[in-house]
Design a protein around this motif. Structure first.
Motif, PDB file in Angstrom:
ATOM      1  N   TRP A  38       0.249   3.241  -3.306  1.00 36.73           N
ATOM      2  CA  TRP A  38      -0.063   3.063  -4.651  1.00 36.73           C
ATOM      3  C   TRP A  38       1.224   3.047  -5.716  1.00 36.73           C
ATOM      4  O   TRP A  38       1.523   2.279  -6.519  1.00 36.73           O
ATOM      5  CB  TRP A  38      -1.167   3.912  -5.404  1.00 36.73           C
ATOM      6  CG  TRP A  38      -1.683   3.419  -6.725  1.00 36.73           C
ATOM      7  CD1 TRP A  38      -2.492   2.376  -6.986  1.00 36.73           C
ATOM      8  CD2 TRP A  38      -1.250   3.896  -7.984  1.00 36.73           C
ATOM      9  NE1 TRP A  38      -2.849   2.421  -8.584  1.00 36.73           N
ATOM     10  CE2 TRP A  38      -1.931   3.249  -9.030  1.00 36.73           C
ATOM     11  CE3 TRP A  38      -0.268   4.845  -8.234  1.00 36.73           C
ATOM     12  CZ2 TRP A  38      -1.755   3.622 -10.375  1.00 36.73           C
ATOM     13  CZ3 TRP A  38      -0.063   4.981  -9.589  1.00 36.73           C
ATOM     14  CH2 TRP A  38      -0.854   4.550 -10.529  1.00 36.73           C
ATOM     15  N   CYS A  73     -10.507   0.849  -5.515  1.00 37.21           N
ATOM     16  CA  CYS A  73      -9.159   0.572  -5.372  1.00 37.21           C
ATOM     17  C   CYS A  73      -8.663  -0.336  -4.393  1.00 37.21           C
ATOM     18  O   CYS A  73      -9.176  -0.180  -2.999  1.00 37.21           O
ATOM     19  CB  CYS A  73      -8.448   1.873  -5.380  1.00 37.21           C
ATOM     20  SG  CYS A  73      -6.418   1.371  -5.265  1.00 37.21           S
ATOM     21  N   THR A  86      -1.771  -4.066  -5.654  1.00 32.47           N
ATOM     22  CA  THR A  86      -3.051  -3.217  -5.682  1.00 32.47           C
ATOM     23  C   THR A  86      -3.486  -3.677  -7.078  1.00 32.47           C
ATOM     24  O   THR A  86      -2.934  -3.897  -7.867  1.00 32.47           O
ATOM     25  CB  THR A  86      -2.555  -1.826  -5.514  1.00 32.47           C
ATOM     26  OG1 THR A  86      -3.784  -0.780  -5.773  1.00 32.47           O
ATOM     27  CG2 THR A  86      -1.808  -1.190  -6.603  1.00 32.47           C
TER      28      THR A  86
END
Length: 183
Positions: A38, A73, A86
């Protein structure tokens, strides 16, 4: 272009547009240990000055909610299994009134993959996750992200006008996108 923050809302989560990923990419959910992935993506799109700052932010904002991240996520991987995009189907109190809305949060696709038709499938995946938990959604962005804002408009998000500065931002966006946005 002047960078002005904007908020957008989608008053329902019906009829989410669907887009397929190009061949060689796949979408998957967050797994414990993906914090660095991330951070790498978000630093690559200049949301943070470096990966360490991005990781510090991740740990502060999402660290206590790692189990929720595994349901909310989303990542895109390339054919080599590298994470290159992402976003998070998160939540928040949009109006500070105690009402929790779904939130599209931290959308990013690594610069080398921008323009590869990945953002729409990524957004569709996150929006579909939001439908499991919420009936409406919001997001925050900025005028310099006008291409993303155009995509959000096409997904049914509308400008949230909260004060006079909003009109300056949306007028800039109308001019940049050559599109009527404000009604």
């Amino acid at each position: 272009m002047k960078r002005i923050p904007v908020k957008m809302v989608r008053k329902d989560l019906l009829d989410i547009p669907e887009y397929s990923l190009p061949t060689g990419f796949r979408i998957r959910l967050f797994e414990k240990g993906d914090e660095q992935n991330w951070a790498k993506v978000e630093a690559s799109v200049n949301e943070f000055k470096n990966e360490k700052d991005a990781l510090d932010h991740f740990l502060k904002e999402f660290g206590p909610y790692i189990n929720e991240m595994s349901m909310r996520c989303v990542f895109i991987e390339n054919k080599n299994g590298e994470v290159i995009g992402t976003t998070t189907a998160w939540y928040g109190d949009l109006n500070n009134d105690g009402e929790i809305w779904g939130r599209i949060h931290w959308v990013g696709v690594a610069p080398a993959y921008q323009g590869s038709k990945l953002s729409k499938p990524l957004l569709s995946a996150a929006m579909n996750i939001l439908t499991n938990y919420h009936s409406k959604a919001y997001l925050t962005s900025q005028t310099t992200s006008y291409k993303a804002i155009n995509m959000y408009l096409n997904y049914g998000f509308e400008p949230l006008i909260t004060g006079p500065s909003c009109y300056e931002a949306w007028t800039l966006l109308e001019n940049s996108l050559n599109r009527k946005i404000l009604k």
